[in-house]
Design a protein around this motif. Sequence first.
Motif, PDB file in Angstrom:
ATOM      1  N   LEU A  21      33.580  39.937  35.595  1.00  0.00           N
ATOM      2  CA  LEU A  21      34.424  38.775  34.895  1.00  0.00           C
ATOM      3  C   LEU A  21      35.231  38.351  35.898  1.00  0.00           C
ATOM      4  CD1 LEU A  21      35.695  40.965  31.574  1.00  0.00           C
ATOM      5  CD2 LEU A  21      34.229  39.156  31.698  1.00  0.00           C
ATOM      6  N   LEU A  22      35.574  38.940  37.097  1.00  0.00           N
ATOM      7  CA  LEU A  22      36.403  38.350  38.159  1.00  0.00           C
ATOM      8  C   LEU A  22      35.334  37.348  38.743  1.00  0.00           C
ATOM      9  CD1 LEU A  22      38.984  38.121  39.757  1.00  0.00           C
ATOM     10  CD2 LEU A  22      38.178  39.961  41.187  1.00  0.00           C
ATOM     11  N   TYR A  23      34.068  37.548  39.042  1.00  0.00           N
ATOM     12  CA  TYR A  23      33.305  36.682  39.721  1.00  0.00           C
ATOM     13  C   TYR A  23      33.139  35.248  38.809  1.00  0.00           C
ATOM     14  CZ  TYR A  23      28.837  34.526  40.730  1.00  0.00           C
ATOM     15  OH  TYR A  23      27.628  33.614  40.908  1.00  0.00           O
ATOM     16  N   VAL A  24      33.012  35.492  37.500  1.00  0.00           N
ATOM     17  CA  VAL A  24      32.818  34.363  36.497  1.00  0.00           C
ATOM     18  C   VAL A  24      34.124  33.649  36.552  1.00  0.00           C
ATOM     19  CG1 VAL A  24      32.324  33.650  34.039  1.00  0.00           C
ATOM     20  CG2 VAL A  24      31.114  35.597  35.161  1.00  0.00           C
ATOM     21  N   PHE A  25      35.217  34.167  36.680  1.00  0.00           N
ATOM     22  CA  PHE A  25      36.664  33.665  36.570  1.00  0.00           C
ATOM     23  C   PHE A  25      36.662  32.652  37.601  1.00  0.00           C
ATOM     24  CE2 PHE A  25      41.061  33.285  38.022  1.00  0.00           C
ATOM     25  CZ  PHE A  25      41.642  33.011  36.813  1.00  0.00           C
ATOM     26  N   ILE A  26      36.444  33.182  38.928  1.00  0.00           N
ATOM     27  CA  ILE A  26      36.517  32.639  40.100  1.00  0.00           C
ATOM     28  C   ILE A  26      35.687  31.280  40.191  1.00  0.00           C
ATOM     29  CG2 ILE A  26      36.519  32.593  42.751  1.00  0.00           C
ATOM     30  CD1 ILE A  26      37.308  35.338  42.481  1.00  0.00           C
ATOM     31  N   LEU A  27      34.404  31.490  39.869  1.00  0.00           N
ATOM     32  CA  LEU A  27      33.198  30.752  39.644  1.00  0.00           C
ATOM     33  C   LEU A  27      33.565  29.546  38.692  1.00  0.00           C
ATOM     34  CD1 LEU A  27      30.615  29.629  40.699  1.00  0.00           C
ATOM     35  CD2 LEU A  27      29.480  30.869  38.671  1.00  0.00           C
ATOM     36  N   GLY A  28      34.430  29.923  37.618  1.00  0.00           N
ATOM     37  CA  GLY A  28      34.611  28.705  36.590  1.00  0.00           C
ATOM     38  C   GLY A  28      35.887  28.129  37.006  1.00  0.00           C
ATOM     39  N   ALA A  65      39.866  31.807  52.032  1.00  0.00           N
ATOM     40  CA  ALA A  65      39.664  32.862  51.321  1.00  0.00           C
ATOM     41  C   ALA A  65      39.596  34.205  52.017  1.00  0.00           C
ATOM     42  CB  ALA A  65      38.219  32.470  50.606  1.00  0.00           C
ATOM     43  N   ALA A  66      39.123  34.441  53.193  1.00  0.00           N
ATOM     44  CA  ALA A  66      39.200  35.709  54.041  1.00  0.00           C
ATOM     45  C   ALA A  66      40.630  36.070  53.973  1.00  0.00           C
ATOM     46  CB  ALA A  66      38.558  35.455  55.235  1.00  0.00           C
ATOM     47  N   PHE A 212      37.062  22.930  45.687  1.00  0.00           N
ATOM     48  CA  PHE A 212      37.127  24.248  45.937  1.00  0.00           C
ATOM     49  C   PHE A 212      38.469  24.869  45.644  1.00  0.00           C
ATOM     50  CE2 PHE A 212      33.445  22.815  48.259  1.00  0.00           C
ATOM     51  CZ  PHE A 212      32.454  23.608  48.157  1.00  0.00           C
ATOM     52  N   VAL A 213      39.547  24.409  45.700  1.00  0.00           N
ATOM     53  CA  VAL A 213      40.786  25.249  45.378  1.00  0.00           C
ATOM     54  C   VAL A 213      40.644  25.551  43.897  1.00  0.00           C
ATOM     55  CG1 VAL A 213      42.038  23.608  46.964  1.00  0.00           C
ATOM     56  CG2 VAL A 213      41.866  22.895  44.585  1.00  0.00           C
ATOM     57  N   GLY A 214      41.290  26.426  43.550  1.00  0.00           N
ATOM     58  CA  GLY A 214      40.953  27.300  42.367  1.00  0.00           C
ATOM     59  C   GLY A 214      40.809  28.810  42.755  1.00  0.00           C
ATOM     60  N   PHE A 215      40.195  28.924  43.925  1.00  0.00           N
ATOM     61  CA  PHE A 215      39.701  30.679  44.036  1.00  0.00           C
ATOM     62  C   PHE A 215      41.127  31.169  44.262  1.00  0.00           C
ATOM     63  CE2 PHE A 215      40.069  28.433  48.375  1.00  0.00           C
ATOM     64  CZ  PHE A 215      40.979  29.380  49.237  1.00  0.00           C
ATOM     65  N   LEU A 236      34.947  37.198  45.027  1.00  0.00           N
ATOM     66  CA  LEU A 236      35.987  35.901  45.639  1.00  0.00           C
ATOM     67  C   LEU A 236      34.482  35.391  46.477  1.00  0.00           C
ATOM     68  CD1 LEU A 236      37.931  34.188  46.279  1.00  0.00           C
ATOM     69  CD2 LEU A 236      38.709  35.718  48.462  1.00  0.00           C
ATOM     70  N   PHE A 237      34.173  35.863  47.663  1.00  0.00           N
ATOM     71  CA  PHE A 237      32.964  35.132  48.263  1.00  0.00           C
ATOM     72  C   PHE A 237      31.843  34.858  47.737  1.00  0.00           C
ATOM     73  CE2 PHE A 237      35.386  37.938  51.682  1.00  0.00           C
ATOM     74  CZ  PHE A 237      36.119  36.971  52.040  1.00  0.00           C
ATOM     75  N   GLY A 238      31.339  35.726  46.750  1.00  0.00           N
ATOM     76  CA  GLY A 238      30.145  35.282  45.956  1.00  0.00           C
ATOM     77  C   GLY A 238      30.232  34.040  45.189  1.00  0.00           C
TER      78      GLY A 238
END
Length: 443
Positions: A21-28, A65-66, A212-215, A236-238
Amino acid sequence: MTDTDRNQDGSQLKQAVSGKLLYVFILGDVLGAGIYALVGEVAGEVGGAVWLPLLVALVLALLTAASYAELVTKYPRAGGAAVFAERAFGVPLLSFLVGFCMPAAGVPSAAGLALAFSGDSLPVFLDVPAVPAAVVFLVLVGLLNARGIQESMRANLVMTCVEVSGLVLVVVLGAVVLGRGDGDVGRVTEFPDGVSAGSAVLAAAVLAYYSFVGFETSANLAEEVRDVRRVFPRALFGALLTAGAVYVLVGLAASVVLAPDDLAASSGPLLAVVQASGVGLPDQVFSAIALVAVANGALLTMIMASRLVFGLAEQRLLPPVLGRVLPRRRTPWVAIVATTVVAIGLTLTGDLATLATTVVLLLLLVFLSTNVSVLVLRRDAVEHDHFRAPVVLPYLAIGSCVLLLWQQEAGTWLRAGIMLLVGVGLYLLARLAGRRSEQPART
């Protein structure tokens, strides 16, 4: 709220967010509405090599992001960059301003997205006045946000799939055009006449960075992520790498199908790519996808803003009332109401176009603070394991932020400066009110 209502990390918030869910959240959040209009702006700066500044922007985003991955796994608390600044510098005013930059950028962005939702594509399906529709839209977003983080994430999952499908469609249509012998592959390495390739890429990368901002919004969900120390860096990185791959392919497809001048002249460049492909796809299809992308961006932005306000309240940088949560849902309802009301007010007074560049500048200031914080906090040892960025990355990230800030125009600095002065005024008023409340009442 009793100790038994807190999770194992001592937070009031429910740990309901899994790694997927976190991956999808960041991707979205990264694959937001911006890319649907951004390609034309980038083409106007860099010509046919649209993919190159998108790739450069991805690398710059990964540097910052790092730093976020290290600090979030080291200090998993809502509040994000403001919490990091407080720990690193110990200056309450600076911590407040770092925190203030986030809702100052996020809430107006959500208000502008609401206006875009009601004013650009909605009339294709429903002819209603723009401003009232935007207000209703924000109320619905607020209700979904208050219902619970899992419900919001599930809605984000559906909307992310829709907006990603639109971008994938552009890539597929580019391949179809290329496969039948149309299009021009040579355009992907063309730059504008009379402009050096380096300056063109840098100017375009400033625009591309916005996509890209949003992460950074994911940092405000730290208290709600299960096994955050293991899950957060991977998600995050994915998500950033996935978004970067999609953006580069979209840039390549757009340049193959349409000439740079045609992309730059269109207010809906990806729709223009679909139309130029000649496959006969109805315009309503892409309009619907754009609506979903805008709605998803607004939802994720308001989730960020409310969690950030909640975190600031827990740190006593904002009134404690903003830290209240619903007993059963355990969502920060007061913060949600406050940010929604402000966003509604902004829909009546402004638009996204006048704030877009200021939003980028404010976020770059936040990123600069975070990248410096990670270096300062290296001497602060914690008992648990956490992600640690290679030592050179924070320095490179600081350099990237300074480089992008240097590209901003004077008018953008002026607007951002005014907003920060307003923040200072609010902070001083809050401190004055706090001191008065501490004085003993007179008999």
